[in-house]
Design an enzyme around this catalytic site. Structure first.
Site, PDB file in Angstrom:
ATOM      1  N   THR A 103     -17.856 121.653  60.174  1.00 38.12           N
ATOM      2  CA  THR A 103     -18.925 120.647  60.226  1.00 38.12           C
ATOM      3  C   THR A 103     -20.203 121.347  60.659  1.00 38.12           C
ATOM      4  OG1 THR A 103     -17.316 118.987  60.901  1.00 38.12           O
ATOM      5  CG2 THR A 103     -19.630 118.432  61.213  1.00 38.12           C
ATOM      6  N   LYS A 177     -20.128 113.289  56.057  1.00 38.56           N
ATOM      7  CA  LYS A 177     -19.490 113.650  57.332  1.00 38.56           C
ATOM      8  C   LYS A 177     -20.409 113.279  58.507  1.00 38.56           C
ATOM      9  CE  LYS A 177     -16.845 115.722  60.360  1.00 38.56           C
ATOM     10  NZ  LYS A 177     -15.663 115.034  60.860  1.00 38.56           N
ATOM     11  N   LYS A 245     -22.071 118.183  69.387  1.00 36.65           N
ATOM     12  CA  LYS A 245     -22.693 119.038  68.356  1.00 36.65           C
ATOM     13  C   LYS A 245     -22.989 118.199  67.106  1.00 36.65           C
ATOM     14  CE  LYS A 245     -19.695 121.084  65.789  1.00 36.65           C
ATOM     15  NZ  LYS A 245     -19.364 120.967  64.402  1.00 36.65           N
TER      16      LYS A 245
END
Ligand code: NAP
Length: 291
Positions: A103, A177, A245
């Site tokens: 990711t 995502k 994050k």
């Protein structure tokens, strides 16, 4: 467990952490020849007993690969591993496919796709699902890449995931995502703050969870995290440092678009505090410690 199929396509897996290790294990069980590399070699070595060849550098892992999977922390880690000293990119055969599953957000995905351009084929393929679905080969794969690559890459994804969502433009997988993880962040923070409110109102937080479970307001994910918050069980499924994050990547992507996300901005400040207080490796449910 999936039927084992022997295949001759060699797969290099760079990054054998919480997600990369089960990905490598599932490919080995499915019969793929697998090369693994991890920055800290100890994490890759256990895979040798299942038949993986341990590479001493990204370049060595990549040199005879048909597919190369990156499953690393963030965009900088992927870029360093691909282009740094003994990086994988220069060593990859020209007809190989680089499947980027970490990711890394929208900006880094553009950068990585640009690195691959004219060199090797690139598929953006972040995943939804944590270590347990990864171990069972039941990830949701959010894939985007040249349509001509779909049939080539799909057998790999069938080993790793329960479903592949092929999206139109390279980078759309990373965009979806981010949208999913923004929703996850809002659900988790909403649960943390609502539990804290429930207690402040003098009610048993278990009452909130039980009532939500019977109501269309409930979400199975939020309720499971709520239970973990009440029990103070922060055994990592999805660590707070990754969720934090990802929330930061969401904000970066929104800023590029001039799009305001006040909820995400606020929760990120609180999650940074929880991380500073020592909860980085704990499950995202540890967000409650800041509530
Ligand atoms: N865990 C989850 O539930 C989950 C779910 C969906 C998506 N993801 C995403 O999947 C990716 C991997 O997550 P994970 O849970 O497997 O993380 P992890 O267990 O922390 O593993 C991270 C990997 O990245 C490597 N790495 C970090 N910085 C590096 C650098 N500068 N150079 C080279 N290697 C570096 C680590 O190497 P060392 O071992 O040497 O530190 C390790 O192999 C992340 O992008 C994460 O957001 C995670």
């Amino acid at each position: 467990m999936r039927t084992t199929t022997q295949t001759t396509a060699t797969v290099a897996v760079l990054g054998t952490g919480v997600m990369g290790a089960p990905i490598a294990r599932n490919l080995l069980r499915a019969g793929y020849p697998v090369r693994v590399w991890n920055r800290s070699p100890g994490k890759a070595e256990a895979l040798a007993t299942l038949g993986a060849r341990i590479a001493s550098s990204p370049a060595e892992a990549a040199s005879d690969a048909d597919f190369l999977i990156t499953m690393l922390t963030d965009g900088d880690a992927v870029e360093t591993t691909m282009t740094g000293s003994e990086g994988a990119l220069a060593a990859l055969p020209a007809d190989a496919v680089w499947v980027q599953m970490s990711t890394v957000g929208v900006g880094a995905t553009e950068r990585l796709a640009a690195l691959a351009r004219g060199r090797v084929a690139f598929v953006d393929a972040p995943v939804s699902g944590s270590s347990e679905p990864a171990e069972r080969g039941e990830l949701l794969i959010l894939a985007s890449g040249d349509r001509a690559l779909h049939t080539r890459v799909q057998p790999l994804f069938d080993v790793l995931g329960r479903r592949t969502l092929w999206l139109d433009r390279v980078g759309d997988g990373s965009s979806l995502k981010l949208a999913l993880n923004n929703w996850l962040a809002v659900l988790v923070e909403g649960m943390a703050e609502t539990l804290s409110l429930t207690e402040a109102l003098g009610l048993d937080p278990a009452l909130l969870l039980a009532t939500l479970a019977e109501s269309p307001l409930g979400s199975a994910y939020a309720t499971a995290k709520g239970r973990a918050m009440v029990e103070r069980d922060f055994t990592p499924g999805f660590p707070l440092r990754h969720a934090d994050k990802d929330a930061a990547l969401v904000l970066q992507a929104a800023e590029r678009l001039g799009h305001d996300l006040p909820l995400t901005g606020a929760l990120l400040k609180r999650w940074d505090e929880a991380i500073s207080a020592g909860h980085a490796e704990d499950d995202v449910a540890a967000a409650v410690t800041a509530a």
